[in-house]
Write a protein that holds these residues in place. Sequence first.
Motif, PDB file in Angstrom:
ATOM      1  N   MET A   1      -6.828  -2.970 -12.880  1.00 28.48           N
ATOM      2  CA  MET A   1      -5.663  -2.590 -13.652  1.00 28.48           C
ATOM      3  C   MET A   1      -4.840  -3.837 -13.945  1.00 28.48           C
ATOM      4  O   MET A   1      -4.518  -4.605 -13.061  1.00 28.48           O
ATOM      5  N   SER A   2      -4.535  -4.061 -15.212  1.00 27.14           N
ATOM      6  CA  SER A   2      -3.712  -5.217 -15.533  1.00 27.14           C
ATOM      7  C   SER A   2      -2.245  -4.814 -15.453  1.00 27.14           C
ATOM      8  O   SER A   2      -1.868  -3.697 -15.785  1.00 27.14           O
ATOM      9  N   GLU A   3      -1.440  -5.741 -15.015  1.00 21.48           N
ATOM     10  CA  GLU A   3      -0.025  -5.459 -14.834  1.00 21.48           C
ATOM     11  C   GLU A   3       0.784  -6.269 -15.817  1.00 21.48           C
ATOM     12  O   GLU A   3       0.511  -7.439 -16.044  1.00 21.48           O
ATOM     13  N   ILE A   4       1.785  -5.643 -16.400  1.00 18.57           N
ATOM     14  CA  ILE A   4       2.679  -6.358 -17.302  1.00 18.57           C
ATOM     15  C   ILE A   4       3.500  -7.349 -16.488  1.00 18.57           C
ATOM     16  O   ILE A   4       3.635  -8.498 -16.834  1.00 18.57           O
ATOM     17  N   HIS A   5       4.043  -6.873 -15.379  1.00 23.00           N
ATOM     18  CA  HIS A   5       4.817  -7.720 -14.480  1.00 23.00           C
ATOM     19  C   HIS A   5       4.317  -7.456 -13.071  1.00 23.00           C
ATOM     20  O   HIS A   5       4.092  -6.313 -12.692  1.00 23.00           O
ATOM     21  N   PRO A   6       4.183  -8.517 -12.285  1.00 20.14           N
ATOM     22  CA  PRO A   6       3.739  -8.291 -10.904  1.00 20.14           C
ATOM     23  C   PRO A   6       4.819  -7.573 -10.103  1.00 20.14           C
ATOM     24  O   PRO A   6       5.992  -7.632 -10.447  1.00 20.14           O
ATOM     25  N   PRO A   7       4.422  -6.871  -9.047  1.00 18.86           N
ATOM     26  CA  PRO A   7       5.425  -6.204  -8.206  1.00 18.86           C
ATOM     27  C   PRO A   7       6.281  -7.251  -7.495  1.00 18.86           C
ATOM     28  O   PRO A   7       5.898  -8.418  -7.402  1.00 18.86           O
ATOM     29  N   PRO A   8       7.444  -6.864  -7.013  1.00 19.41           N
ATOM     30  CA  PRO A   8       8.273  -7.814  -6.275  1.00 19.41           C
ATOM     31  C   PRO A   8       7.492  -8.426  -5.108  1.00 19.41           C
ATOM     32  O   PRO A   8       6.865  -7.705  -4.336  1.00 19.41           O
ATOM     33  N   SER A   9       7.537  -9.714  -5.000  1.00 23.94           N
ATOM     34  CA  SER A   9       6.765 -10.410  -3.959  1.00 23.94           C
ATOM     35  C   SER A   9       7.309 -10.115  -2.557  1.00 23.94           C
ATOM     36  O   SER A   9       6.619 -10.351  -1.572  1.00 23.94           O
ATOM     37  N   GLU A  10       8.515  -9.585  -2.485  1.00 21.50           N
ATOM     38  CA  GLU A  10       9.094  -9.266  -1.175  1.00 21.50           C
ATOM     39  C   GLU A  10       8.402  -8.084  -0.504  1.00 21.50           C
ATOM     40  O   GLU A  10       8.495  -7.926   0.704  1.00 21.50           O
ATOM     41  N   PHE A  11       7.718  -7.235  -1.280  1.00 22.65           N
ATOM     42  CA  PHE A  11       6.978  -6.117  -0.702  1.00 22.65           C
ATOM     43  C   PHE A  11       5.599  -6.589  -0.270  1.00 22.65           C
ATOM     44  O   PHE A  11       4.952  -7.367  -0.979  1.00 22.65           O
ATOM     45  N   THR A  12       5.143  -6.110   0.875  1.00 26.61           N
ATOM     46  CA  THR A  12       3.817  -6.478   1.357  1.00 26.61           C
ATOM     47  C   THR A  12       2.753  -5.652   0.633  1.00 26.61           C
ATOM     48  O   THR A  12       3.057  -4.594   0.041  1.00 26.61           O
ATOM     49  N   ALA A  17       0.588  -0.470  -1.196  1.00 28.27           N
ATOM     50  CA  ALA A  17      -0.520   0.488  -1.120  1.00 28.27           C
ATOM     51  C   ALA A  17      -0.018   1.863  -0.671  1.00 28.27           C
ATOM     52  O   ALA A  17      -0.454   2.897  -1.182  1.00 28.27           O
ATOM     53  N   ALA A  18       0.927   1.876   0.262  1.00 24.74           N
ATOM     54  CA  ALA A  18       1.459   3.136   0.773  1.00 24.74           C
ATOM     55  C   ALA A  18       2.391   3.810  -0.233  1.00 24.74           C
ATOM     56  O   ALA A  18       2.430   5.036  -0.332  1.00 24.74           O
ATOM     57  N   ASP A  19       3.139   3.015  -0.978  1.00 20.08           N
ATOM     58  CA  ASP A  19       4.109   3.533  -1.949  1.00 20.08           C
ATOM     59  C   ASP A  19       3.979   2.761  -3.258  1.00 20.08           C
ATOM     60  O   ASP A  19       4.765   1.844  -3.535  1.00 20.08           O
ATOM     61  N   PRO A  20       3.013   3.109  -4.091  1.00 20.98           N
ATOM     62  CA  PRO A  20       2.791   2.367  -5.346  1.00 20.98           C
ATOM     63  C   PRO A  20       4.010   2.319  -6.272  1.00 20.98           C
ATOM     64  O   PRO A  20       4.130   1.402  -7.081  1.00 20.98           O
ATOM     65  N   ILE A  21       4.938   3.257  -6.120  1.00 21.81           N
ATOM     66  CA  ILE A  21       6.145   3.265  -6.953  1.00 21.81           C
ATOM     67  C   ILE A  21       6.953   1.979  -6.778  1.00 21.81           C
ATOM     68  O   ILE A  21       7.712   1.588  -7.667  1.00 21.81           O
ATOM     69  N   LEU A  22       6.786   1.296  -5.649  1.00 16.73           N
ATOM     70  CA  LEU A  22       7.561   0.079  -5.386  1.00 16.73           C
ATOM     71  C   LEU A  22       7.324  -0.999  -6.432  1.00 16.73           C
ATOM     72  O   LEU A  22       8.190  -1.848  -6.654  1.00 16.73           O
ATOM     73  N   ARG A  23       6.168  -0.973  -7.087  1.00 13.26           N
ATOM     74  CA  ARG A  23       5.884  -2.009  -8.089  1.00 13.26           C
ATOM     75  C   ARG A  23       6.860  -1.957  -9.253  1.00 13.26           C
ATOM     76  O   ARG A  23       7.052  -2.934  -9.966  1.00 13.26           O
ATOM     77  N   TYR A  24       7.511  -0.802  -9.460  1.00 11.54           N
ATOM     78  CA  TYR A  24       8.447  -0.671 -10.574  1.00 11.54           C
ATOM     79  C   TYR A  24       9.841  -1.200 -10.260  1.00 11.54           C
ATOM     80  O   TYR A  24      10.726  -1.155 -11.110  1.00 11.54           O
ATOM     81  N   PHE A  25      10.030  -1.706  -9.061  1.00 20.34           N
ATOM     82  CA  PHE A  25      11.322  -2.273  -8.698  1.00 20.34           C
ATOM     83  C   PHE A  25      11.358  -3.787  -8.934  1.00 20.34           C
ATOM     84  O   PHE A  25      12.222  -4.482  -8.410  1.00 20.34           O
TER      85      PHE A  25
END
Length: 78
Positions: A1-12, A17-25
């Motif tokens: 899956m290509s991402e427009i913006h990477p998820p916040p690097s502060e999340f592990t 993996a446990a909460d994919p919604i975090l990538r939208y923050f």
Amino acid sequence: MSEIHPPPSEFTAEQLAADPILRYFHYAHLPPKLQSASKQFFGLAQFIVESIPRNAERTVALRKLLEAKDAGVRANLP
């Protein structure tokens, strides 16, 4: 899956993996004024995943926080 913006690097990787919604923050890609507003919601999302046990209510909290973040960022648009 290509991402427009990477998820916040502060999340592990485990948190994402446990909460994919975090990538939208993510917020670093935004202009400074919007980044400032968005980053506050990231901080709350981080607090939620680090202090509240993973369960259905936590998922709802993250979903509603994302809705609030989107509205808060849009409210700062010209």
